[in-house]
Design a protein around this motif. Structure first.
Motif, mmCIF file in Angstrom:
data_model
loop_
_atom_site.group_PDB
_atom_site.id
_atom_site.type_symbol
_atom_site.label_atom_id
_atom_site.label_comp_id
_atom_site.label_asym_id
_atom_site.label_seq_id
_atom_site.Cartn_x
_atom_site.Cartn_y
_atom_site.Cartn_z
ATOM 1 N N PRO A 66 0.825 -1.214 0.000
ATOM 2 C CA PRO A 66 0.000 0.000 0.000
ATOM 3 C C PRO A 66 0.850 1.251 0.000
ATOM 4 C CG PRO A 66 -0.055 -1.068 2.130
ATOM 5 C CD PRO A 66 0.638 -2.016 1.194
ATOM 6 N N SER A 67 0.377 2.238 -0.707
ATOM 7 C CA SER A 67 1.078 3.518 -0.763
ATOM 8 C C SER A 67 0.796 4.312 0.496
ATOM 9 C CB SER A 67 0.614 4.301 -1.992
ATOM 10 O OG SER A 67 1.039 5.626 -1.930
ATOM 11 N N ASP A 69 0.526 7.554 0.371
ATOM 12 C CA ASP A 69 -0.015 8.816 -0.129
ATOM 13 C C ASP A 69 -1.241 9.206 0.687
ATOM 14 O OD1 ASP A 69 -1.041 10.933 -1.509
ATOM 15 O OD2 ASP A 69 -0.813 10.022 -3.493
ATOM 16 N N ASP A 71 -3.517 11.200 0.081
ATOM 17 C CA ASP A 71 -4.714 11.460 -0.703
ATOM 18 C C ASP A 71 -5.483 10.179 -1.022
ATOM 19 O OD1 ASP A 71 -4.210 14.166 -0.739
ATOM 20 O OD2 ASP A 71 -3.006 14.068 -2.572
ATOM 21 N N GLU A 72 -4.927 9.038 -0.672
ATOM 22 C CA GLU A 72 -5.588 7.777 -0.969
ATOM 23 C C GLU A 72 -6.839 7.606 -0.105
ATOM 24 O OE1 GLU A 72 -3.250 4.312 -0.808
ATOM 25 O OE2 GLU A 72 -2.292 4.685 -2.733
ATOM 26 N N GLN A 76 -8.064 0.315 0.463
ATOM 27 C CA GLN A 76 -7.621 -0.022 -0.888
ATOM 28 C C GLN A 76 -7.997 -1.477 -1.170
ATOM 29 O OE1 GLN A 76 -4.876 1.137 1.362
ATOM 30 N NE2 GLN A 76 -5.826 3.127 0.968
#
Length: 289
Positions: A66-67, A69, A71-72, A76
């Protein structure tokens, strides 16, 4: 020179084969939701592998992690995931499949007394006779009925999202003539508890299965009284020799990260049980004006 060239060529072929096998391994197709639930209901979280380092203990290649980021979205979803998970990730952790009501016998197994020492856990909760305890993910009511005698002027709210589990609890309640255990039907996102109504929320081997952990924990936090506690009991994810499927365990670090995301503050971790953490959280204190 020919032999050297031949050896290098064989080595390259071998390495290419290994890479292909790894790619195939991480490309296992995602089961359908029905398949997930069916296999979960008929399969307890026990790992039957004699070798503790099963593939599900190791993360997929870095490109699939998983990133970070900001903004995610909160969750996910990925096609490539563990066969023991639902392909949905929260704060870097894949959510496990649930153990449905068809696996109820696992919760009542006779060996649980010495495998998990549940009575020692209940004694360590330091309950008051008037406490209101929410047993979240109560299942068959195993812990609800252990806690019941300790809160004679209080009550136990046995919360589960499966009506079949609540039917088991209601039957046992009637047979044992217990009046202070109340079955409560929750949803995937809400335990259906009144605000500021509980002294303790106990989650035994349940949190890692929440499909919407953030929403559930926000609702549980809202149901706590000002000095209320949340206690997570989870198999130790740090220990690969605990014979439980990897996604049905949690590390203390991960648990603390996920509770902090909903404003709960870590208080202590107790490790007196053979295989499980007992991690205690409280509500964040209000800032002085």
């Amino acid at each position: 020179m020919f032999n050297l060239r031949f050896t290098i060529q064989n080595l390259k072929s071998f390495l290419i084969s290994i890479v292909v096998l790894l790619l195939l391994f991480w490309s296992v197709p995602t089961p359908t939701l029905a398949g997930n639930l069916s296999s979960a209901q008929n399969s307890p979280p026990l790992s039957l592998s004699l070798f503790p380092f099963s593939p599900s203990l190791f993360p997929p290649p870095f490109s699939l992690l998983p990133s970070t980021d900001s903004d995610e979205p909160v969750y996910q979803e990925r096609v490539v995931h563990s066969p023991d998970g639902i392909g949905k990730f929260y704060l870097g952790r894949e959510i496990s499949q649930i153990m449905g009501h068809l696996g109820a016998a696992w919760l009542e197994r006779p060996t649980r007394q010495f495998e998990e020492q549940p009575q020692e856990l209940v004694n360590a909760l330091h309950l008051k006779p008037t406490d209101v305890v929410a047993d979240i993910g109560a299942g068959t009511g195993y812990f609800s009925f252990l806690i019941s005698p300790l809160v004679p002027q209080g009550k136990v709210l046995a919360v589960d999202i499966q009506p079949e589990m609540l039917e088991i609890i209601e039957t046992a309640k009637q047979e044992q003539q217990i009046n202070n255990v109340e079955p409560v039907l929750g949803t995937d996102t809400n335990p259906n508890l009144e605000p500021a109504s509980i002294d303790l929320a106990l989650l035994v081997d349940a949190y890692h299965e929440f499909e919407y952990p953030k929403e559930m924990m926000q609702a549980i936090a809202a149901a706590l009284k000002p000095n209320g506690r949340v206690i997570l009991v989870e198999y130790r994810g740090e220990n690969p020799f605990v014979p439980i499927k990897a996604l049905h365990k949690m590390t203390q670090k991960q648990a603390r990260k996920e509770m902090a995301a909903v404003g709960l503050v870590w208080q202590e971790t107790m490790n007196f049980l053979p295989q499980q953490h007992v991690i205690v959280f409280g509500k964040k204190e209000a800032k002085e004006s």
